[in-house]
Design a protein around this motif. Structure first.
Motif, mmCIF file in Angstrom:
data_model
loop_
_atom_site.group_PDB
_atom_site.id
_atom_site.type_symbol
_atom_site.label_atom_id
_atom_site.label_comp_id
_atom_site.label_asym_id
_atom_site.label_seq_id
_atom_site.Cartn_x
_atom_site.Cartn_y
_atom_site.Cartn_z
ATOM 1 N N UNK A 295 -12.492 -25.157 84.697
ATOM 2 C CA UNK A 295 -13.008 -24.751 85.983
ATOM 3 C C UNK A 295 -14.179 -25.521 86.529
ATOM 4 N N UNK A 296 -13.981 -26.933 86.534
ATOM 5 C CA UNK A 296 -14.848 -27.954 87.169
ATOM 6 C C UNK A 296 -14.241 -29.227 87.752
ATOM 7 N N UNK A 297 -15.137 -29.932 88.391
ATOM 8 C CA UNK A 297 -14.245 -31.025 88.887
ATOM 9 C C UNK A 297 -15.484 -32.223 88.802
ATOM 10 N N UNK A 298 -15.248 -33.365 89.214
ATOM 11 C CA UNK A 298 -16.211 -34.581 89.222
ATOM 12 C C UNK A 298 -17.239 -34.333 89.613
ATOM 13 N N UNK A 299 -17.714 -33.246 90.831
ATOM 14 C CA UNK A 299 -18.835 -33.046 91.308
ATOM 15 C C UNK A 299 -19.992 -32.073 90.219
ATOM 16 N N UNK A 300 -19.354 -31.404 89.148
ATOM 17 C CA UNK A 300 -20.132 -30.727 88.370
ATOM 18 C C UNK A 300 -19.464 -30.882 87.154
ATOM 19 N N UNK A 301 -18.945 -31.897 86.491
ATOM 20 C CA UNK A 301 -18.439 -32.009 85.541
ATOM 21 C C UNK A 301 -19.646 -32.179 84.536
ATOM 22 N N UNK A 302 -20.599 -33.233 84.740
ATOM 23 C CA UNK A 302 -21.719 -33.591 83.786
ATOM 24 C C UNK A 302 -22.418 -32.190 83.656
ATOM 25 N N UNK A 303 -22.711 -31.318 84.412
ATOM 26 C CA UNK A 303 -23.579 -30.273 84.215
ATOM 27 C C UNK A 303 -22.691 -29.308 83.448
ATOM 28 N N UNK A 304 -21.394 -29.013 83.970
ATOM 29 C CA UNK A 304 -20.512 -28.338 83.022
ATOM 30 C C UNK A 304 -20.378 -28.526 81.573
ATOM 31 N N UNK A 305 -20.071 -29.972 81.356
ATOM 32 C CA UNK A 305 -19.945 -30.531 79.890
ATOM 33 C C UNK A 305 -21.232 -30.270 79.159
ATOM 34 N N UNK A 306 -22.405 -30.794 79.892
ATOM 35 C CA UNK A 306 -23.671 -30.571 79.034
ATOM 36 C C UNK A 306 -23.991 -29.218 78.622
ATOM 37 N N UNK A 307 -23.607 -28.061 79.478
ATOM 38 C CA UNK A 307 -23.914 -26.681 79.446
ATOM 39 C C UNK A 307 -22.946 -26.242 78.119
ATOM 40 N N UNK A 308 -21.789 -26.654 78.144
ATOM 41 C CA UNK A 308 -20.574 -26.264 77.063
ATOM 42 C C UNK A 308 -21.294 -26.564 75.780
ATOM 43 N N UNK A 309 -21.813 -28.304 75.598
ATOM 44 C CA UNK A 309 -22.136 -28.545 74.481
ATOM 45 C C UNK A 309 -23.489 -28.027 74.083
ATOM 46 N N UNK A 310 -24.305 -27.768 74.968
ATOM 47 C CA UNK A 310 -25.726 -27.223 74.504
ATOM 48 C C UNK A 310 -25.369 -25.548 74.157
ATOM 49 N N UNK A 311 -24.616 -24.772 74.938
ATOM 50 C CA UNK A 311 -24.417 -23.722 74.690
ATOM 51 C C UNK A 311 -23.538 -23.304 73.195
ATOM 52 N N UNK A 312 -22.772 -24.346 73.061
ATOM 53 C CA UNK A 312 -21.967 -24.364 71.671
ATOM 54 C C UNK A 312 -23.030 -24.448 70.561
ATOM 55 N N UNK A 313 -23.896 -25.478 70.660
ATOM 56 C CA UNK A 313 -25.029 -25.651 69.689
ATOM 57 C C UNK A 313 -26.011 -24.386 69.532
ATOM 58 N N UNK A 314 -26.339 -23.812 70.573
ATOM 59 C CA UNK A 314 -26.978 -22.556 70.483
ATOM 60 C C UNK A 314 -26.307 -21.421 69.586
ATOM 61 N N UNK A 315 -25.064 -21.466 69.919
ATOM 62 C CA UNK A 315 -24.232 -20.484 69.016
ATOM 63 C C UNK A 315 -24.237 -20.726 67.581
ATOM 64 N N UNK A 316 -24.004 -22.045 67.280
ATOM 65 C CA UNK A 316 -23.959 -22.576 65.921
ATOM 66 C C UNK A 316 -25.367 -22.265 65.151
#
Length: 151
Positions: free
Chosen positions: A70-91
């Motif tokens: 649930x993202x598009x070109x307008x928020x892909x960077x923020x969404x991907x960066x959030x997913x990567x960072x959030x995953x790392x915080x979980x790890x």
């Protein structure tokens, strides 16, 4: 897509009004995200903690949205960066979210849940880092974060 109904959670009118006002500020009144962020750090330390919780809630929702496409070109960077960072915080055991789809705990939770017929009474046994032993804070978080921010 009706973004206002995206999370499915009930929100107070005051919270909704703040979110809209903040969106308006970012959309037309903000001069610099860095300077605004720096200014927020001048608030009382308790308020900084509360503001950070809002930030984490925003990042969590973007991360879940990214995982669900649930993202598009307008928020892909923020969404991907959030997913990567959030995953790392979980790890690093800094955030607990067994519902995050790529979480290292996700498969264990599903397996455990199925094995005991839906009961999660002893769920904490699956998370040894969450039982008062502290977390492995360094865990190369800076290196991973740097790779995500500066590809």
């Amino acid at each position: 897509m009706d973004y206002s109904k995206l999370s499915g959670a009930t929100i107070s009118e005051r919270d909704k009004a703040f979110a809209q006002e903040f969106a308006n500020f970012v959309n037309g009144s903000m001069c610099s995200p860095d300077q605004t962020g720096r200014e927020l750090t001048k608030a009382h330390r308790y308020l900084q903690q509360q503001m950070f919780k809002v930030f984490l809630g925003f990042m969590k929702q973007l991360a879940h949205n990214y995982q669900q496409g649930r993202y598009d070109d307008r928020n892909e960077w923020a969404s991907r960066l959030s997913a990567e960072a959030y995953q790392r915080l979980i790890e690093c055991d800094l955030i607990f979210d067994p519902e995050f789809p790529t979480s290292k705990y996700y498969n264990n939770v599903q397996t455990y849940d199925n094995a005991v017929g839906g009961s999660l009474e002893r769920l904490s046994s699956l998370f040894p880092g969450r039982q008062g032993k502290g977390s492995d804070l360094p865990c190369h978080l800076c290196a991973r974060w740097s790779a995500v921010v500066h590809p």
